[in-house]
Design a protein around this motif. Structure first.
Motif, short mmCIF file in Angstrom:
data_model
loop_
_atom_site.label_atom_id
_atom_site.label_comp_id
_atom_site.label_asym_id
_atom_site.label_seq_id
_atom_site.Cartn_x
_atom_site.Cartn_y
_atom_site.Cartn_z
N THR A 1 0.82 -1.21 0.00
CA THR A 1 0.00 0.00 0.00
C THR A 1 0.85 1.26 0.00
OG1 THR A 1 -0.15 -0.11 2.40
CG2 THR A 1 -1.94 -1.11 1.15
N THR A 2 2.15 1.12 0.15
CA THR A 2 3.06 2.27 0.13
C THR A 2 3.75 2.36 -1.21
OG1 THR A 2 3.43 2.00 2.50
CG2 THR A 2 4.98 3.38 1.31
N LEU A 3 3.74 3.55 -1.79
CA LEU A 3 4.39 3.80 -3.07
C LEU A 3 5.63 4.65 -2.86
CD1 LEU A 3 1.36 4.77 -5.33
CD2 LEU A 3 2.26 2.50 -4.81
N PHE A 4 6.66 4.37 -3.66
CA PHE A 4 7.87 5.19 -3.69
C PHE A 4 7.74 6.09 -4.91
CE2 PHE A 4 12.18 5.77 -5.45
CZ PHE A 4 12.74 6.49 -4.41
N GLU B 1 -7.91 6.62 -1.64
CA GLU B 1 -7.80 7.21 -0.32
C GLU B 1 -6.35 7.18 0.16
OE1 GLU B 1 -9.22 6.44 4.26
OE2 GLU B 1 -10.19 5.32 2.64
N VAL B 2 -5.74 8.36 0.23
CA VAL B 2 -4.36 8.49 0.69
C VAL B 2 -4.37 8.64 2.21
CG1 VAL B 2 -2.27 9.88 0.60
CG2 VAL B 2 -3.58 9.50 -1.47
N VAL B 3 -3.72 7.72 2.90
CA VAL B 3 -3.61 7.78 4.35
C VAL B 3 -2.56 8.81 4.75
CG1 VAL B 3 -3.04 6.47 6.42
CG2 VAL B 3 -4.33 5.39 4.57
N HIS B 4 -1.42 8.77 4.05
CA HIS B 4 -0.30 9.65 4.40
C HIS B 4 0.58 9.83 3.18
CE1 HIS B 4 2.66 11.55 7.00
NE2 HIS B 4 3.58 10.78 6.49
N ALA B 5 1.08 11.03 2.98
CA ALA B 5 2.05 11.31 1.92
C ALA B 5 3.16 12.16 2.52
CB ALA B 5 1.39 12.04 0.76
N ARG B 6 4.40 11.81 2.16
CA ARG B 6 5.53 12.53 2.74
C ARG B 6 6.62 12.71 1.69
NH1 ARG B 6 10.46 11.72 6.10
NH2 ARG B 6 10.53 9.56 5.45
N VAL B 7 7.07 13.94 1.54
CA VAL B 7 8.22 14.25 0.70
C VAL B 7 9.43 14.29 1.61
CG1 VAL B 7 9.30 16.01 -0.76
CG2 VAL B 7 6.87 15.54 -0.99
N VAL B 8 10.47 13.56 1.26
CA VAL B 8 11.70 13.55 2.06
C VAL B 8 12.46 14.83 1.75
CG1 VAL B 8 13.83 12.30 2.54
CG2 VAL B 8 11.74 11.04 2.05
N LEU C 1 -4.68 -1.94 -1.40
CA LEU C 1 -3.80 -2.30 -2.52
C LEU C 1 -4.38 -1.84 -3.86
CD1 LEU C 1 -2.62 -5.90 -1.59
CD2 LEU C 1 -1.20 -3.87 -1.81
N GLU C 2 -5.71 -1.90 -4.00
CA GLU C 2 -6.35 -1.49 -5.25
C GLU C 2 -6.12 0.00 -5.51
OE1 GLU C 2 -8.09 -3.17 -2.81
OE2 GLU C 2 -7.93 -5.13 -3.80
N ASP C 3 -6.23 0.81 -4.46
CA ASP C 3 -5.97 2.24 -4.60
C ASP C 3 -4.51 2.49 -4.96
OD1 ASP C 3 -8.60 2.77 -3.97
OD2 ASP C 3 -8.19 3.36 -1.90
N ALA C 4 -3.60 1.72 -4.35
CA ALA C 4 -2.17 1.88 -4.65
C ALA C 4 -1.89 1.54 -6.11
CB ALA C 4 -1.34 1.00 -3.73
N GLU C 5 -2.53 0.49 -6.61
CA GLU C 5 -2.34 0.12 -8.01
C GLU C 5 -2.88 1.20 -8.94
OE1 GLU C 5 -3.54 -3.49 -11.09
OE2 GLU C 5 -4.03 -3.66 -8.96
N LYS C 6 -4.03 1.77 -8.59
CA LYS C 6 -4.59 2.87 -9.40
C LYS C 6 -3.67 4.09 -9.34
CE LYS C 6 -8.94 2.13 -7.72
NZ LYS C 6 -10.27 2.58 -7.32
#
Length: 146
Positions: free
Chosen positions: A47-50, A72-79, A98-103
């Motif tokens: 569920t986490t994308l790089f 639905e994004v739970v959390h997004a972070r720019v390093v 996982l379906e949202d992550a794939e989309k």
């Protein structure tokens, strides 16, 4: 590394190469490029994308806003860099499913964000501190004496 066909033809069209060796060389080169692409291990879906290729002015809020269009994004972070506060050029987006992550990958991979082309893929799991990513790749040499 893939070369444009015209560039490779121009490079190999010198008098040192005949037309037969050119055909053999280009077939070998294209086969080696195909092999290297398939040699990479597949990353397990998560569920986490790089996200890489970010503009240094991109914020976490902008990243979340852009990826929220696909689920639905739970959390997004720019390093970010500690000194300047600007983005280091990559970040992470955590989706609810996982379906949202794939989309999210399908929708945002190779798209423009803040004027830069970004790339989205499943994040690889983090290795525990003190361990190398793959211990088989490193050879152990005894310490040298001075």
């Amino acid at each position: 590394m893939a070369l444009r066909p015209g560039l490779m033809r121009r490079y190999l069209s010198t008098s040192l190469f005949s037309s037969q060796s050119f055909a053999a060389t280009t077939a070998t080169a294209s086969a080696s490029v195909a092999n290297t692409a398939s040699d990479k291990p597949a990353v397990a879906p998560s569920t986490t994308l790089f996200v890489s290729g970010l503009n240094k002015r991109t914020t976490s809020e902008k990243l979340q806003e852009s990826f929220a269009k696909f689920g639905e994004v739970v959390h997004a972070r720019v390093v970010t860099d500690r000194n300047s506060g600007y983005s280091k050029g990559f970040g992470f987006v955590h989706y609810a499913t996982l379906e949202d992550a794939e989309k999210g990958i399908k929708g945002m991979d190779a798209q423009f964000l803040d004027g830069w082309v970004i790339f989205a893929e499943y994040a690889r799991p983090r290795t525990p501190p003190g361990q190398s990513a793959s211990p088989e790749t490193y050879q152990h040499f005894p310490p040298t004496r001075w």
